[in-house]
Design a protein around this motif. Structure first.
Motif, PDB file in Angstrom:
ATOM      1  N   GLU A 107      -3.182 -18.466   8.557  1.00  0.00           N
ATOM      2  CA  GLU A 107      -1.819 -19.069   8.268  1.00  0.00           C
ATOM      3  C   GLU A 107      -0.955 -18.707   9.600  1.00  0.00           C
ATOM      4  N   ASN A 108      -1.135 -17.277   9.913  1.00  0.00           N
ATOM      5  CA  ASN A 108      -0.423 -16.921  11.298  1.00  0.00           C
ATOM      6  C   ASN A 108      -0.868 -17.631  12.317  1.00  0.00           C
ATOM      7  N   GLN A 109      -1.922 -17.935  12.618  1.00  0.00           N
ATOM      8  CA  GLN A 109      -2.322 -18.582  13.788  1.00  0.00           C
ATOM      9  C   GLN A 109      -2.107 -20.023  13.777  1.00  0.00           C
ATOM     10  N   MET A 110      -1.907 -20.958  12.458  1.00  0.00           N
ATOM     11  CA  MET A 110      -1.077 -22.064  12.556  1.00  0.00           C
ATOM     12  C   MET A 110       0.051 -22.099  12.899  1.00  0.00           C
ATOM     13  N   VAL A 111       0.922 -20.909  12.747  1.00  0.00           N
ATOM     14  CA  VAL A 111       2.129 -20.842  13.295  1.00  0.00           C
ATOM     15  C   VAL A 111       2.237 -20.514  14.779  1.00  0.00           C
ATOM     16  N   LEU A 112       1.389 -19.474  15.045  1.00  0.00           N
ATOM     17  CA  LEU A 112       1.634 -18.836  16.593  1.00  0.00           C
ATOM     18  C   LEU A 112       1.114 -19.926  17.577  1.00  0.00           C
ATOM     19  N   ILE A 113       0.231 -20.898  17.051  1.00  0.00           N
ATOM     20  CA  ILE A 113      -0.150 -22.147  18.162  1.00  0.00           C
ATOM     21  C   ILE A 113       0.795 -23.025  18.577  1.00  0.00           C
ATOM     22  N   LYS A 114       1.838 -22.904  17.769  1.00  0.00           N
ATOM     23  CA  LYS A 114       2.877 -23.830  17.870  1.00  0.00           C
ATOM     24  C   LYS A 114       4.242 -23.147  18.524  1.00  0.00           C
ATOM     25  N   THR A 115       4.048 -21.732  18.783  1.00  0.00           N
ATOM     26  CA  THR A 115       5.089 -21.033  19.133  1.00  0.00           C
ATOM     27  C   THR A 115       5.757 -21.399  20.612  1.00  0.00           C
ATOM     28  N   ARG A 116       6.934 -21.262  20.892  1.00  0.00           N
ATOM     29  CA  ARG A 116       7.610 -21.811  22.010  1.00  0.00           C
ATOM     30  C   ARG A 116       7.108 -21.068  23.439  1.00  0.00           C
ATOM     31  N   THR A 117       6.598 -19.760  23.234  1.00  0.00           N
ATOM     32  CA  THR A 117       5.855 -18.672  24.205  1.00  0.00           C
ATOM     33  C   THR A 117       4.477 -19.870  24.569  1.00  0.00           C
ATOM     34  N   ILE A 118       3.815 -20.018  23.859  1.00  0.00           N
ATOM     35  CA  ILE A 118       2.354 -20.629  23.996  1.00  0.00           C
ATOM     36  C   ILE A 118       2.741 -22.118  24.777  1.00  0.00           C
ATOM     37  N   LEU A 119       3.512 -22.893  24.206  1.00  0.00           N
ATOM     38  CA  LEU A 119       3.829 -24.169  24.580  1.00  0.00           C
ATOM     39  C   LEU A 119       4.361 -24.012  25.911  1.00  0.00           C
ATOM     40  N   THR A 120       5.210 -23.144  26.368  1.00  0.00           N
ATOM     41  CA  THR A 120       6.017 -22.949  27.621  1.00  0.00           C
ATOM     42  C   THR A 120       4.853 -22.601  28.659  1.00  0.00           C
ATOM     43  N   ARG A 121       3.898 -21.751  28.245  1.00  0.00           N
ATOM     44  CA  ARG A 121       2.847 -21.590  29.277  1.00  0.00           C
ATOM     45  C   ARG A 121       1.904 -22.528  29.569  1.00  0.00           C
ATOM     46  N   VAL A 122       1.848 -23.430  28.435  1.00  0.00           N
ATOM     47  CA  VAL A 122       1.141 -24.622  28.474  1.00  0.00           C
ATOM     48  C   VAL A 122       1.705 -25.655  29.753  1.00  0.00           C
ATOM     49  N   VAL A 123       3.139 -26.011  29.283  1.00  0.00           N
ATOM     50  CA  VAL A 123       3.837 -26.848  30.486  1.00  0.00           C
ATOM     51  C   VAL A 123       3.847 -26.292  31.772  1.00  0.00           C
ATOM     52  N   GLN A 124       3.840 -24.832  32.022  1.00  0.00           N
ATOM     53  CA  GLN A 124       3.770 -24.307  33.212  1.00  0.00           C
ATOM     54  C   GLN A 124       2.581 -24.249  33.939  1.00  0.00           C
ATOM     55  N   ASN A 125       1.448 -24.619  33.183  1.00  0.00           N
ATOM     56  CA  ASN A 125       0.187 -24.709  33.949  1.00  0.00           C
ATOM     57  C   ASN A 125       0.115 -25.611  35.097  1.00  0.00           C
ATOM     58  N   GLU A 126      -0.519 -25.121  36.159  1.00  0.00           N
ATOM     59  CA  GLU A 126      -0.751 -25.994  37.296  1.00  0.00           C
ATOM     60  C   GLU A 126      -1.495 -27.357  37.214  1.00  0.00           C
ATOM     61  N   LYS A 127      -2.222 -27.366  36.072  1.00  0.00           N
ATOM     62  CA  LYS A 127      -3.263 -28.460  35.847  1.00  0.00           C
ATOM     63  C   LYS A 127      -2.413 -29.714  35.192  1.00  0.00           C
ATOM     64  N   LEU A 128      -1.320 -29.339  34.725  1.00  0.00           N
ATOM     65  CA  LEU A 128      -0.388 -30.386  34.042  1.00  0.00           C
ATOM     66  C   LEU A 128       1.022 -30.715  34.868  1.00  0.00           C
ATOM     67  N   LYS A 129       1.221 -30.319  35.988  1.00  0.00           N
ATOM     68  CA  LYS A 129       2.547 -30.499  36.312  1.00  0.00           C
ATOM     69  C   LYS A 129       2.594 -31.830  37.023  1.00  0.00           C
ATOM     70  N   ASP A 130       1.703 -32.757  37.070  1.00  0.00           N
ATOM     71  CA  ASP A 130       1.591 -33.886  37.712  1.00  0.00           C
ATOM     72  C   ASP A 130       1.269 -35.069  36.358  1.00  0.00           C
ATOM     73  N   THR A 131       1.338 -34.663  35.429  1.00  0.00           N
ATOM     74  CA  THR A 131       1.200 -35.492  34.130  1.00  0.00           C
ATOM     75  C   THR A 131       2.372 -36.209  33.803  1.00  0.00           C
ATOM     76  N   GLN A 132       2.219 -37.346  33.217  1.00  0.00           N
ATOM     77  CA  GLN A 132       3.683 -38.263  32.808  1.00  0.00           C
ATOM     78  C   GLN A 132       4.304 -37.436  31.798  1.00  0.00           C
TER      79      GLN A 132
END
Length: 751
Positions: free
Chosen positions: A121-146
């Protein structure tokens, strides 16, 4: 009576299909007992339709049901096709969450690690945390995506698109739905990799902290164990047992030896006591030996042993005499026979001489026997003394062993208290140290494994191809609606309770069936059909009518009936056709038959036989016409008809009075063998109930797929309430396969 040539010619054409041969078929498929009033109790109207009832109802309305069903099914399928969404593409990845069983100490800091359910249950919450999602958005591979370029808050968009579910106890599916599958696949790959790396880093840090705490606990337990070992003076004795288990094993061995020694001591004591008893018994016997007396048998046995010649001779003579006695007893049945008595006296003499010899030698033999017994006693005493010496030695040895083992066991019991006390202090610490070492080893393995979260399947695109699914669902709803409409139409038609067959009349109305009449083919089928098939159908029709006639005549003969009324519950149920067919069949069978058309309101019998409507029954009821003037011949031999005449209110009033009608039937009974009355339906008007009170019996005509069961039942109830004899029913319109009768029976016979 008069006959019109033109009427004969037209009547022949009209009745060609009803003509029948002059033979009849006894019985019918649904014949019953001949009693006209003994009818089974009706089952009544059923409120719940049966499958066969719905199927028969659907056959009557299959065209309408099919049209409505197809219309509704098409509308439902089109509506579902339009309303169903097109769907979006899906990207899916699989993460494996492995369980963990490591803890610091029993009962401490173990809940978060051992409770796998909470961890998931903790993992299902942690994967949607703002910290994880912010790091995903800041990844170099996704900077040119729509998604990143066009969204004000890409992390929030990813969170809204993200879906999590458990597909197995340890497998979590991570999915995203959208219109750009390639971009979603790239985002999902970065997300699961970022989540795995973050989770592994946190897990490694937590496990290292656990390991440091466990190492310190292990050192503390080892120090406590060393202190206890140094304080225990018994541990310096190498012969002393090192553990309570080992000590208990040695105590058990000493105890077993002590039990064996005690058992052997008891056996030696018992043996020694038994030997003492034997010595005492031998001394007592030796002391009493001088005065001991011997029996005659013992003296004789000693003499025989020494082979005393005289005694041996007596014994031989006795055996010979006994054999002679046995032989003579077998030869002579009388026990007082002199020859038997002679041998018996001889035996007595031998026994007396043997006893005298024994008495003479008694003193010498007794002296010899006493000497022999004294030698035996002395020899036995020497052997007993040897055994007693050995038993005494064994008793002494076992007594010493018991004393030694009891002393040793007492010392071990005192020492065991110290061993148990010392082991009680050290054992828990040894066990805790062992558990801590196992946990440290497990942590080392997990630190080298890389974490509890593994990517089992990278992001996979599942393109949306729901056209086939939409077609399937649309087809299914179409078929379902089609079946619903068919069922609804069948149910509505079933509610009319139309007669489906003969069994329904018998079982649900409880009415006796006199016979059945096949359905008339359409004019088009008669024109286009083959001549043989049409001829066969007419033959089956004739035979069915003849079978009904046979049953009716049998009932009429049994019940002395002559005037039979044919009616129906409602109009259009084949009563007039049945009346003409039955009358024609009776006439062709040689009976003088008359048809009286009492359907005054809607007459049709005159058209069937091509006769004028008047004068007829109406004029007879008004006393305007004599009966003989109303009877008109037909083209069928032995068949006459009284038409209905011109009906009016005066005629109906006269019918209600009944006098003229009763006089009419009474007069006709003496002129004809059988009278068939065609009347009105029972339910619309009361004419039939009035006429029925003056006839001998009533037949009800039922038309398959037209007549309704409740109305037929109502009509029969009305007749029964007026005590009008109800002979039964004839079911018309039966669907018959002419080929089922067989060629040898459906072919027409020569005239």
């Amino acid at each position: 009576m008069r006959r019109s040539p033109e009427g004969d010619q037209q009547g022949n054409a009209a009745l060609a299909q009803y003509s029948a041969p002059t033979y009849s078929i006894p019985g019918g498929a649904y014949s019953a007992a001949p009693s006209p009033v003994s009818l089974p109790s009706p089952v009544g109207n059923r409120n719940v339709p049966t499958f066969m009832g719905l199927l028969n109802a659907l056959k009557r309305r299959w065209v309408l049901a099919s049209f409505l069903g197809l219309l509704v099914a098409a509308a439902a399928a089109v509506a579902l096709w339009i309303a169903a969404p097109q769907g979006k593409h899906q990207v899916k990845a699989l993460l494996e969450i492995t369980p963990e069983n490591v803890g610091l100490m029993p009962g401490a800091n173990q809940q978060n690690d051992s409770n796998t359910s909470n961890f998931k249950e903790n993992q299902m919450v942690l994967i949607k945390t703002r910290t994880i999602l912010t790091r995903v958005v800041q990844n170099e591979k996704l900077k040119d995506t729509q998604l990143v370029k066009t969204s004000d808050d890409p992390a929030k968009v990813i969170e809204d698109m993200l879906r999590l579910r458990w597909e197995a106890p340890d497998l979590m599916a991570v999915t995203m739905n959208g219109d750009r599958p390639d971009e979603l696949k790239e985002v999902l790959d970065v997300l699961v990799q970022t989540f795995k790396a973050e989770s592994s880093a946190k897990e490694t840090e937590r496990r290292r902290a656990q390991k440091d705490i466990l190492v310190k606990l292990r050192e503390k337990y080892q120090k406590d164990i060393d202190d206890i070992m140094r304080a225990g003076h018994l541990r310096g004795d190498m012969n002393a047992p090192q553990t309570p288990e080992m000590f208990n094993e040695k105590v058990k061995d000493v105890g077993d030896e002590l039990r064996k020694a005690r058992s052997a001591k008891r056996e030696a004591e018992v043996k020694l006591a038994a030997l003492d008893d034997q010595v005492k018994a031998a001394n007592d016997e030796a002391a009493s030996l001088q005065t001991k007396k011997f029996t005659d048998e013992q003296i004789e046995a000693a003499l025989l042993r020494d082979k005393e010649p005289a005694l041996v001779g007596f014994q031989a003579e006795l055996e010979v005499a006994q054999a002679k006695l046995k032989a003579r007893q077998g030869a002579y049945k009388d026990a007082d026979n002199p020859r038997i008595v002679e041998v018996q006296d001889e035996i007595k003499d031998i026994i007396a001489r043997r006893a005298a010899l024994t008495s003479q030698r008694r003193s010498d033999v007794e002296t010899k026997l006493r000497a022999e017994r004294r030698d035996e006693i002395e020899k036995g005493q020497r052997l007993i003394q040897i055994e007693r010496t050995t038993a005494q030695s064994n008793l002494t040895k076992y007594s010493q062993a018991v004393t030694e083992l009891e002393s040793r066991l007492e010392v071990m019991n005192r020492m065991g208290i110290e061993v148990i006390k010392q082991d009680r202090e050290i054992k828990p610490k040894m066990e805790q140290k062992q558990k801590i070492e196992e946990q440290i080893e497990q942590l080392n393995l997990w630190l080298s494994s890389g974490g509890r979260i593994e990517i089992r399947e990278k992001a996979v695109i599942m393109y949306n191809h729901n056209q086939r699914q939409k077609m399937l669902y649309s087809g299914m709803i179409g078929v379902a609606m089609f079946l619903v409409v068919l069922t609804l139409v069948a149910f509505l038609e079933w509610r009319t309770r139309r007669v489906d067959g003969v069994d329904q009349v018998v079982n649900e109305i409880g009415m006796r069936v006199i016979g059945t009449i096949p359905a008339f083919p359409s004019r088009q089928s008669i024109k286009t059909g083959e001549a043989d098939a049409n001829q066969n159908w007419r033959f089956i029709l004739n035979e069915s009518v003849n079978s009904t006639r046979t049953m009716l005549l049998h009932t009429a003969k049994t019940q002395s009936m002559q005037v039979i009324m044919v009616t129906s519950a409602m109009q259009g149920e084949g009563k007039t056709s049945l009346s003409s067919q039955l009358a024609t069949s009776m006439a062709t069978a040689g009976l003088r038959t008359l048809i009286v058309d009492c359907d005054l309101r809607n007459p049709s019998m005159h058209r069937l036989f091509d006769l004028p409507l008047a004068p007829g029954c109406s004029e007879i009821l008004l006393s305007e016409l004599d009966v003989s003037d109303a009877v008109q011949p037909t083209t069928v031999p032995n068949l006459w008809v009284i038409p209905a005449g011109q009906c009016s209110n005066r005629v109906i009033s006269a019918l209600a009075q009944g006098h003229q009608l009763e006089s009419l039937f009474n007069r006709l009974r003496g002129q004809f063998d059988f009278i068939v009355v065609d009347s009105c339906p029972v339910l619309p008007v009361a004419d039939t109930l009035l006429i029925g009170q003056h006839v001998d019996g009533v037949l009800i005509s039922i038309l398959q797929d037209i007549s309704q069961l409740p109305k037929v039942l109502d009509a029969s109830d009305r007749l029964s309430q007026l005590n009008i004899p109800l002979l039964g029913a004839v079911v018309n319109g039966i669907k018959t396969d002419i080929h089922a009768y067989g060629y040898n029976y459906v072919k027409q016979l020569p005239a």
